[in-house]
Design a protein around this motif. Structure first.
Motif, mmCIF file in Angstrom:
data_model
loop_
_atom_site.group_PDB
_atom_site.id
_atom_site.type_symbol
_atom_site.label_atom_id
_atom_site.label_comp_id
_atom_site.label_asym_id
_atom_site.label_seq_id
_atom_site.Cartn_x
_atom_site.Cartn_y
_atom_site.Cartn_z
ATOM 1 N N LEU A 34 0.831 -1.199 0.000
ATOM 2 C CA LEU A 34 0.000 0.000 0.000
ATOM 3 C C LEU A 34 0.868 1.251 0.000
ATOM 4 C CD1 LEU A 34 -2.984 0.956 0.258
ATOM 5 C CD2 LEU A 34 -2.707 0.820 2.741
ATOM 6 N N GLY A 35 0.523 2.185 -0.884
ATOM 7 C CA GLY A 35 1.273 3.434 -0.933
ATOM 8 C C GLY A 35 0.700 4.349 -1.992
ATOM 9 N N PRO A 36 1.008 5.648 -1.918
ATOM 10 C CA PRO A 36 0.473 6.601 -2.891
ATOM 11 C C PRO A 36 1.101 6.391 -4.266
ATOM 12 C CG PRO A 36 2.091 7.679 -1.508
ATOM 13 C CD PRO A 36 1.894 6.302 -0.931
ATOM 14 N N ASN A 37 0.509 7.012 -5.281
ATOM 15 C CA ASN A 37 1.115 7.002 -6.600
ATOM 16 C C ASN A 37 2.507 7.624 -6.524
ATOM 17 O OD1 ASN A 37 -1.154 5.878 -7.865
ATOM 18 N ND2 ASN A 37 -2.103 7.891 -8.122
ATOM 19 N N GLU A 198 -10.009 -5.300 2.582
ATOM 20 C CA GLU A 198 -10.922 -6.377 2.221
ATOM 21 C C GLU A 198 -10.221 -7.713 2.024
ATOM 22 O OE1 GLU A 198 -14.175 -6.266 2.016
ATOM 23 O OE2 GLU A 198 -14.460 -4.121 2.331
ATOM 24 N N LEU A 199 -8.957 -7.701 1.621
ATOM 25 C CA LEU A 199 -8.362 -8.922 1.086
ATOM 26 C C LEU A 199 -7.155 -9.462 1.835
ATOM 27 C CD1 LEU A 199 -8.447 -7.852 -2.673
ATOM 28 C CD2 LEU A 199 -9.881 -9.605 -1.630
ATOM 29 N N CYS A 200 -6.369 -8.630 2.499
ATOM 30 C CA CYS A 200 -5.020 -9.025 2.902
ATOM 31 C C CYS A 200 -4.895 -9.314 4.390
ATOM 32 C CB CYS A 200 -4.027 -7.929 2.514
ATOM 33 S SG CYS A 200 -4.019 -7.572 0.741
ATOM 34 N N THR A 201 -4.102 -10.336 4.695
ATOM 35 C CA THR A 201 -3.795 -10.681 6.085
ATOM 36 C C THR A 201 -2.419 -10.150 6.496
ATOM 37 O OG1 THR A 201 -2.930 -12.823 5.349
ATOM 38 C CG2 THR A 201 -5.232 -12.748 6.044
ATOM 39 N N ASP A 202 -1.671 -9.642 5.540
ATOM 40 C CA ASP A 202 -0.378 -9.034 5.827
ATOM 41 C C ASP A 202 -0.188 -7.895 4.838
ATOM 42 O OD1 ASP A 202 2.017 -8.603 7.076
ATOM 43 O OD2 ASP A 202 3.069 -10.288 6.160
ATOM 44 N N MET A 203 0.566 -6.888 5.240
ATOM 45 C CA MET A 203 0.714 -5.736 4.357
ATOM 46 C C MET A 203 1.960 -4.943 4.719
ATOM 47 S SD MET A 203 -1.727 -2.692 5.736
ATOM 48 C CE MET A 203 -1.189 -1.741 7.154
ATOM 49 N N ALA A 204 2.331 -4.068 3.790
ATOM 50 C CA ALA A 204 3.378 -3.084 4.058
ATOM 51 C C ALA A 204 2.931 -1.762 3.452
ATOM 52 C CB ALA A 204 4.709 -3.516 3.462
ATOM 53 N N ILE A 205 3.245 -0.672 4.144
ATOM 54 C CA ILE A 205 3.006 0.668 3.611
ATOM 55 C C ILE A 205 4.348 1.205 3.147
ATOM 56 C CG2 ILE A 205 2.267 3.019 4.141
ATOM 57 C CD1 ILE A 205 0.390 1.848 6.244
ATOM 58 N N GLU A 210 10.639 3.385 0.326
ATOM 59 C CA GLU A 210 10.993 2.791 1.617
ATOM 60 C C GLU A 210 9.776 2.161 2.287
ATOM 61 O OE1 GLU A 210 12.679 5.890 3.962
ATOM 62 O OE2 GLU A 210 14.450 6.131 2.684
ATOM 63 N N VAL A 211 10.011 1.138 3.101
ATOM 64 C CA VAL A 211 8.950 0.526 3.892
ATOM 65 C C VAL A 211 8.765 1.338 5.166
ATOM 66 C CG1 VAL A 211 8.215 -1.526 5.157
ATOM 67 C CG2 VAL A 211 9.429 -1.776 2.982
ATOM 68 N N LEU A 212 7.560 1.883 5.349
ATOM 69 C CA LEU A 212 7.261 2.657 6.548
ATOM 70 C C LEU A 212 6.689 1.793 7.662
ATOM 71 C CD1 LEU A 212 5.574 5.811 4.937
ATOM 72 C CD2 LEU A 212 8.012 5.377 5.357
ATOM 73 N N LEU A 213 5.935 0.763 7.262
ATOM 74 C CA LEU A 213 5.265 -0.082 8.248
ATOM 75 C C LEU A 213 4.949 -1.424 7.610
ATOM 76 C CD1 LEU A 213 3.753 -0.209 11.079
ATOM 77 C CD2 LEU A 213 1.699 0.427 9.806
ATOM 78 N N LYS A 214 5.120 -2.501 8.359
ATOM 79 C CA LYS A 214 4.740 -3.838 7.893
ATOM 80 C C LYS A 214 4.030 -4.576 9.012
ATOM 81 C CE LYS A 214 6.500 -8.199 5.968
ATOM 82 N NZ LYS A 214 5.805 -9.081 6.940
ATOM 83 N N GLY A 215 2.951 -5.285 8.678
ATOM 84 C CA GLY A 215 2.263 -6.061 9.693
ATOM 85 C C GLY A 215 0.874 -6.477 9.272
ATOM 86 N N ASN A 216 0.209 -7.192 10.164
ATOM 87 C CA ASN A 216 -1.175 -7.575 9.959
ATOM 88 C C ASN A 216 -2.053 -6.332 10.066
ATOM 89 O OD1 ASN A 216 -3.921 -8.264 11.311
ATOM 90 N ND2 ASN A 216 -3.264 -10.202 10.411
ATOM 91 N N PRO A 217 -2.963 -6.104 9.102
ATOM 92 C CA PRO A 217 -3.781 -4.885 9.138
ATOM 93 C C PRO A 217 -4.508 -4.676 10.465
ATOM 94 C CG PRO A 217 -4.018 -5.947 7.014
ATOM 95 C CD PRO A 217 -3.201 -6.882 7.861
ATOM 96 N N VAL A 218 -5.042 -5.748 11.034
ATOM 97 C CA VAL A 218 -5.767 -5.625 12.303
ATOM 98 C C VAL A 218 -4.827 -5.172 13.415
ATOM 99 C CG1 VAL A 218 -7.066 -6.863 14.072
ATOM 100 C CG2 VAL A 218 -7.517 -7.319 11.645
#
Length: 297
Positions: A34-37, A198-205, A210-218
Motif C-alpha cells: 500500500l502506498g500513494p502514486n 478487504e483482502l489481505c492478512t499481511d501488508m506493508a506501507i 521505503e517501507v514505513l510499516l509492515k504487519g497484519n492490518p488488524v
C-alpha cells in the motif's frame, strides 16, 4: 514458498530513487503493498517480475535467485501489470488460447480445458466469444487474472488492479482475488486502502521507495487505539489546526471539514476519540509520521 527482498535499490537515470534500500519478507497468502502514486510500488513489482534490473540488493523466491534466474522465475510467475493491453478485435477465448500457447501449453486438449476452466473461474465464460474491445474495465481485469493463472503460478503479482473500477466490478474482483491466496504468494500493489482492508492478512506501507510499516492490518489498527480523534471544523480553520495538531485525514460531512488527528493524549478543544481504521493507519504513516514523531517528548 517465501519471497525475500533484501536491501533493494533502484535509481533511474533522471536521478529519481524509486526504491531505497528496501527489504521485505512475503509469505503465502494475500499481501498488500500500500502506498500513494509514485511511492515506488510499480518499480518494485516490475523488478520482482524480472522486467527491469535493480542497482543493488537481492530477491529470492524459494530456491530461486530472481535477479539472475529470470527464466526460471517466469515459469512460476503470474503477472497482471497496471496497464494491461488487449487486442480489441479478438475474442476472449481466442486471446486466452493464444496466450496459453505462449505459456507453453502445447497439448491441444489440455490447453482447451485450462482455458475453459479459467474463463469459468473469472466469470467470463458466457462472454468468451465477445471481442475484447467490448469488455468493461472490470471484465478486462478479470481476463488479466485469467491470463496470469495460465501457468498455475506459485507467485502472483497484481499491480493497481481495481483502479478505475466501479463498486460492483470492484466487489467481483475482490471475490476473485480472495480465492487465489490459499496456496500461493499473491502481492496486491495498490493505493486504495479498501483493497488491502478487504483482502489481505499481511501488508506493508511504502513511500519514497521505503517501507514505513509492515504487519497484519488488524494489528496495525490496534497500535493506534486511543490515539485518533476527530472534530468538525470550519473551512477557514483547517490551516490553523494543521499547525497545532498532527492532522492525518480530512473528510467532509454536510459540506464541513472533518479532521482526524493523531495524539498521545486527549487534545480537548471539542475533539472526540474514535475507533481507528486502516485508513487512519495509512494516512498516519504517509502524512503524519514525521510530524507525529517530532511532537513526541
Amino acid at each position: 514458498m517465501e519471497l525475500v527482498i533484501k536491501n533493494l535499490t533502484k535509481t533511474y537515470k533522471n536521478g529519481v530513487k524509486a526504491i531505497n534500500n528496501l527489504s521485505l519478507e512475503i509469505g503465502t497468502g494475500m499481501f498488500g503493498l500500500l502506498g500513494p502514486n509514485g511511492a515506488g510500488k510499480s518499480t518494485l513489482m516490475r523488478t520482482i517480475a524480472t522486467l527491469q534490473e535493480a542497482d543493488e540488493g537481492t530477491i529470492t523466491f524459494g530456491g530461486l535467485d530472481v535477479l539472475t534466474q529470470k527464466n526460471e522465475l517466469r515459469k512460476v510467475l503470474g503477472y497482471l501489470p497496471q496497464e494491461f493491453g488487449v487486442y480489441p478485435k479478438v475474442s476472449a477465448e481466442v486471446l486466452l488460447n493464444h496466450l496459453a500457447v505462449l505459456k507453453g501449453l502445447v497439448n491441444t486438449n489440455e490447453r482447451k480445458e485450462v482455458v475453459k476452466a479459467l474463463l469459468y473461474k473469472t466469470n467470463l465464460y458466457e462472454h468468451r466469444k465477445k471481442n475484447m474491445g467490448g469488455f468493461s474495465g472490470g471484465m478486462k481485469q478479470r481476463f488479466g487474472i485469467a491470463q496470469a493463472l495460465l501457468s498455475n503460478p506459485k507467485l502472483i503479482i497484481v499491480d493497481e488492479p481495481t483502479a478505475g473500477l466501479d463498486p460492483a466490478e470492484r466487489n467481483r474482483f475482490y471475490s476473485l482475488l480472495s480465492e487465489l491466496g490459499e496456496n500461493t504468494v499473491v502481492i496486491l500493489s495498490t493505493h486504495i486502502v479498501d483493497d488491502v482492508k478487504e483482502l489481505c492478512t499481511d501488508m506493508a506501507i511504502v513511500n519514497r521507495g521505503e517501507v514505513l510499516l509492515k504487519g497484519n492490518p488488524v494489528h496495525t489498527i490496534e497500535q493506534l487505539k486511543g490515539k485518533v480523534y476527530k472534530k468538525i471544523i470550519e473551512k477557514n480553520e483547517l490551516e490553523s489546526y494543521k499547525q497545532n495538531h498532527v492532522v492525518i485525514a480530512e473528510k467532509f460531512l454536510l459540506g464541513k471539514p472533518v479532521i482526524h488527528v493523531l495524539s498521545e493524549n486527549d487534545p480537548g478543544d471539542g475533539f472526540i476519540p474514535i475507533q481507528a481504521d486502516l485508513e487512519d493507519v495509512y494516512f498516519s504513516q504517509i502524512f503524519g509520521r514525521d510530524q507525529y514523531q517530532n511532537a513526541l517528548p
